[in-house]
Design a protein around this motif. Structure first.
Motif, PDB file in Angstrom:
ATOM      1  N   UNK A 267      69.885 -24.937  29.028  1.00  0.00           N
ATOM      2  CA  UNK A 267      71.077 -24.098  28.951  1.00  0.00           C
ATOM      3  C   UNK A 267      71.130 -23.233  30.210  1.00  0.00           C
ATOM      4  N   UNK A 268      72.304 -23.079  30.781  1.00  0.00           N
ATOM      5  CA  UNK A 268      72.465 -22.179  31.911  1.00  0.00           C
ATOM      6  C   UNK A 268      72.645 -20.763  31.379  1.00  0.00           C
ATOM      7  N   UNK A 269      71.867 -19.843  31.923  1.00  0.00           N
ATOM      8  CA  UNK A 269      71.971 -18.440  31.545  1.00  0.00           C
ATOM      9  C   UNK A 269      72.580 -17.710  32.736  1.00  0.00           C
ATOM     10  N   UNK A 270      73.709 -17.049  32.485  1.00  0.00           N
ATOM     11  CA  UNK A 270      74.492 -16.445  33.563  1.00  0.00           C
ATOM     12  C   UNK A 270      74.752 -14.968  33.292  1.00  0.00           C
ATOM     13  N   UNK A 271      74.996 -14.234  34.374  1.00  0.00           N
ATOM     14  CA  UNK A 271      75.384 -12.825  34.298  1.00  0.00           C
ATOM     15  C   UNK A 271      76.757 -12.699  34.955  1.00  0.00           C
ATOM     16  N   UNK A 272      77.675 -12.039  34.270  1.00  0.00           N
ATOM     17  CA  UNK A 272      79.018 -11.853  34.811  1.00  0.00           C
ATOM     18  C   UNK A 272      78.978 -10.862  35.962  1.00  0.00           C
ATOM     19  N   UNK A 273      79.302 -11.320  37.155  1.00  0.00           N
ATOM     20  CA  UNK A 273      79.291 -10.460  38.337  1.00  0.00           C
ATOM     21  C   UNK A 273      80.336  -9.344  38.183  1.00  0.00           C
ATOM     22  N   UNK A 274      79.906  -8.119  38.370  1.00  0.00           N
ATOM     23  CA  UNK A 274      80.799  -6.974  38.278  1.00  0.00           C
ATOM     24  C   UNK A 274      80.943  -6.399  36.884  1.00  0.00           C
ATOM     25  N   UNK A 275      80.469  -7.140  35.881  1.00  0.00           N
ATOM     26  CA  UNK A 275      80.501  -6.653  34.517  1.00  0.00           C
ATOM     27  C   UNK A 275      81.901  -6.495  33.949  1.00  0.00           C
ATOM     28  N   UNK A 276      81.964  -5.801  32.812  1.00  0.00           N
ATOM     29  CA  UNK A 276      83.234  -5.637  32.128  1.00  0.00           C
ATOM     30  C   UNK A 276      84.201  -4.775  32.927  1.00  0.00           C
ATOM     31  N   UNK A 277      83.700  -3.787  33.651  1.00  0.00           N
ATOM     32  CA  UNK A 277      84.584  -2.904  34.423  1.00  0.00           C
ATOM     33  C   UNK A 277      85.414  -3.712  35.422  1.00  0.00           C
ATOM     34  N   UNK A 278      84.762  -4.602  36.153  1.00  0.00           N
ATOM     35  CA  UNK A 278      85.467  -5.449  37.119  1.00  0.00           C
ATOM     36  C   UNK A 278      86.371  -6.445  36.391  1.00  0.00           C
ATOM     37  N   UNK A 279      85.839  -7.025  35.321  1.00  0.00           N
ATOM     38  CA  UNK A 279      86.600  -7.993  34.532  1.00  0.00           C
ATOM     39  C   UNK A 279      87.925  -7.398  34.061  1.00  0.00           C
ATOM     40  N   UNK A 280      87.858  -6.190  33.506  1.00  0.00           N
ATOM     41  CA  UNK A 280      89.045  -5.551  32.951  1.00  0.00           C
ATOM     42  C   UNK A 280      90.100  -5.293  34.024  1.00  0.00           C
ATOM     43  N   UNK A 281      89.657  -4.978  35.235  1.00  0.00           N
ATOM     44  CA  UNK A 281      90.595  -4.777  36.355  1.00  0.00           C
ATOM     45  C   UNK A 281      91.250  -6.094  36.760  1.00  0.00           C
ATOM     46  N   UNK A 282      90.452  -7.141  36.833  1.00  0.00           N
ATOM     47  CA  UNK A 282      90.930  -8.425  37.351  1.00  0.00           C
ATOM     48  C   UNK A 282      91.648  -9.281  36.308  1.00  0.00           C
ATOM     49  N   UNK A 283      91.249  -9.168  35.055  1.00  0.00           N
ATOM     50  CA  UNK A 283      91.773 -10.079  34.013  1.00  0.00           C
ATOM     51  C   UNK A 283      92.122  -9.306  32.737  1.00  0.00           C
ATOM     52  N   UNK A 284      93.015  -8.323  32.824  1.00  0.00           N
ATOM     53  CA  UNK A 284      93.339  -7.523  31.626  1.00  0.00           C
ATOM     54  C   UNK A 284      93.953  -8.356  30.494  1.00  0.00           C
ATOM     55  N   UNK A 285      94.614  -9.450  30.820  1.00  0.00           N
ATOM     56  CA  UNK A 285      95.228 -10.286  29.782  1.00  0.00           C
ATOM     57  C   UNK A 285      94.181 -11.089  28.999  1.00  0.00           C
TER      58      UNK A 285
END
Length: 161
Positions: free
Chosen positions: A138-156
């Protein structure tokens, strides 16, 4: 313990390494995933609403007191301290591993993916490898930038909890 490296960054390999050795090395690390790549996966899954089981990815949100009021669509919240609870014989970690054993990619994140997300991912990776060696890779990954960055880039692609 496993190291964190980028999914997109490929260091030059020494010429004397075989393809098998290179593949084995790639399995020995926790990697980062870009928000844009995860967004493509989520959008694809949302378009396949008729499909009951998602085996491509699972998202684990390890935020604790800072969890909410939004999350990534489909993410499961297990606070880092509960996931890595040694006093409970790592039961939450064992349950997560058992429940995601057929998932190809497991993605961890916290607010910024600086400490809790990567720590949880590395621990999950090592614990799974040591205690469940017969499970499918299984590939184990970490979301770069975390939720803070995610929420800015992909609010939908966030949902209210």
């Amino acid at each position: 313990m496993a190291t964190v490296s980028s999914v997109d960054s490929h260091e030059e390999k020494a010429d004397n390494k075989s393809a098998k050795e290179e593949a084995a090395e790639e399995e020995e690390v926790v990697r980062e995933i870009e928000a844009s790549d995860l967004a493509v996966w989520i959008e694809g899954q949302l378009q396949r609403k008729d499909e009951k089981t998602n085996t491509k990815y699972a998202i684990i949100d390890v935020r604790d007191d800072d969890y909410g009021p939004h999350k990534i669509i489909g993410a499961i919240n297990i606070a880092k301290h509960k996931l890595l609870d040694e006093a409970n014989q790592f039961q939450n970690l064992r349950n997560l591993i058992a429940n995601t054993k057929h998932i190809q990619n497991i993605i961890f994140h916290c607010r910024y993916s600086m400490v809790r997300g990567p720590t949880s991912a590395k621990y999950y990776f090592e614990f799974r490898r040591k205690n469940f060696p017969n499970y499918t890779k299984q590939k184990v990954l970490v979301l770069r930038g975390g939720f803070a960055f995610w929420q800015q880039q992909h609010p939908k692609l966030c949902q209210h909890i």
